[in-house]
Write a protein that holds these residues in place. Sequence first.
Motif, short mmCIF file in Angstrom:
data_model
loop_
_atom_site.label_atom_id
_atom_site.label_comp_id
_atom_site.label_asym_id
_atom_site.label_seq_id
_atom_site.Cartn_x
_atom_site.Cartn_y
_atom_site.Cartn_z
N UNK A 122 0.79 -1.23 0.00
CA UNK A 122 0.00 0.00 0.00
C UNK A 122 0.82 1.28 0.00
N UNK A 123 2.13 1.15 -0.16
CA UNK A 123 3.02 2.31 -0.15
C UNK A 123 3.72 2.40 -1.51
N UNK A 124 3.80 3.60 -2.06
CA UNK A 124 4.54 3.79 -3.30
C UNK A 124 6.02 3.77 -2.99
N UNK A 125 6.79 3.11 -3.86
CA UNK A 125 8.23 2.99 -3.70
C UNK A 125 8.88 3.52 -4.97
N UNK A 126 9.76 4.51 -4.80
CA UNK A 126 10.45 5.12 -5.93
C UNK A 126 11.96 4.96 -5.74
N UNK A 127 12.68 4.46 -6.75
CA UNK A 127 14.13 4.37 -6.64
C UNK A 127 14.75 5.76 -6.75
N UNK A 128 15.87 5.95 -6.05
CA UNK A 128 16.49 7.27 -6.09
C UNK A 128 17.96 7.22 -5.80
N UNK A 129 18.51 8.43 -5.60
CA UNK A 129 19.94 8.54 -5.34
C UNK A 129 20.21 9.83 -4.56
N UNK A 130 21.37 9.82 -3.90
CA UNK A 130 21.84 10.99 -3.18
C UNK A 130 23.34 11.06 -3.35
N UNK A 131 23.84 12.26 -3.63
CA UNK A 131 25.29 12.43 -3.69
C UNK A 131 25.80 12.62 -2.27
N UNK A 132 26.97 12.08 -2.01
CA UNK A 132 27.58 12.17 -0.68
C UNK A 132 27.67 13.62 -0.24
N UNK A 133 27.26 13.89 1.00
CA UNK A 133 27.35 15.22 1.57
C UNK A 133 26.26 16.18 1.14
N UNK A 134 25.28 15.72 0.39
CA UNK A 134 24.21 16.58 -0.12
C UNK A 134 22.91 16.25 0.61
N UNK A 135 22.11 17.26 0.92
CA UNK A 135 20.81 17.04 1.56
C UNK A 135 19.66 17.07 0.57
N UNK A 136 19.98 16.91 -0.71
CA UNK A 136 18.95 16.84 -1.75
C UNK A 136 18.90 15.42 -2.30
N UNK A 137 17.70 14.95 -2.57
CA UNK A 137 17.48 13.59 -3.04
C UNK A 137 16.68 13.65 -4.33
N UNK A 138 16.96 12.75 -5.28
CA UNK A 138 16.22 12.69 -6.54
C UNK A 138 15.70 11.27 -6.75
N UNK A 139 14.47 11.17 -7.26
CA UNK A 139 13.83 9.87 -7.43
C UNK A 139 13.22 9.75 -8.82
N UNK A 140 13.28 8.53 -9.36
CA UNK A 140 12.62 8.26 -10.63
C UNK A 140 11.30 7.56 -10.32
N UNK A 141 10.43 7.58 -11.26
CA UNK A 141 9.15 6.93 -11.09
C UNK A 141 8.01 7.91 -11.27
#
Length: 146
Positions: A39-58
Motif C-alpha cells: 500500500x506504499x509507493x516505492x520510488x528508486x532514487x539517489x543521493x550524492x555524498x554530503x548533499x541534503x537533496x534527493x532525486x527519485x525516478x518513477x
Amino acid sequence: MTVYPLELEWGLKDSFIAYLEALPDGLIEEHNGATRRDGVFVLPGRQQAGDDNFAFTGTMRFYGHHGVLDVTLDNFSLERSGNRAVVYAEVSGVRIPVAQLSRVEAGDRTVLHSESVTLTDDGAAVLGGVYSPGASLAPLTIRSTH
C-alpha cells in the motif's frame, strides 16, 4: 563523487487512495520504476555524498471520474534543511512543492523519516482542492538500498 542508491516510501494520502480505488473507473498506475508495496509507493532514487537533496525516478498516475481527475506526479525530489524538508514533483512538466515535512529523523538504514507530512498549497490544488493546504499526509521514509 559518491552516489548512494535509495528508496522513497510514501503512501501519499490514505483517504485519497481509498477514494480512487472505490471509484468504478478509478485507476492508480505506477510507471518508470515506481512500484507499490504493501500500500506504499516505492520510488528508486539517489543521493550524492554530503548533499541534503534527493532525486527519485518513477511516475504515479491517479485517474477517475472519466478523466475529470487525471493527475500524474513525476520526477520526485526532496530538499532537506535541518529537521524540515520539502517534497517536489513535476506535474505537466512543472516542478511544484507537493508536501512539507517537519520533525525529520534518521536512523540505521533510514536516511530520512517523518510522521509529520503535510500538503502544500500547490499539492492541495493538484489533488483537486479536495484537501486543504496543511492536511496530514502519510508518513514518508527514505531508505538506503546499499
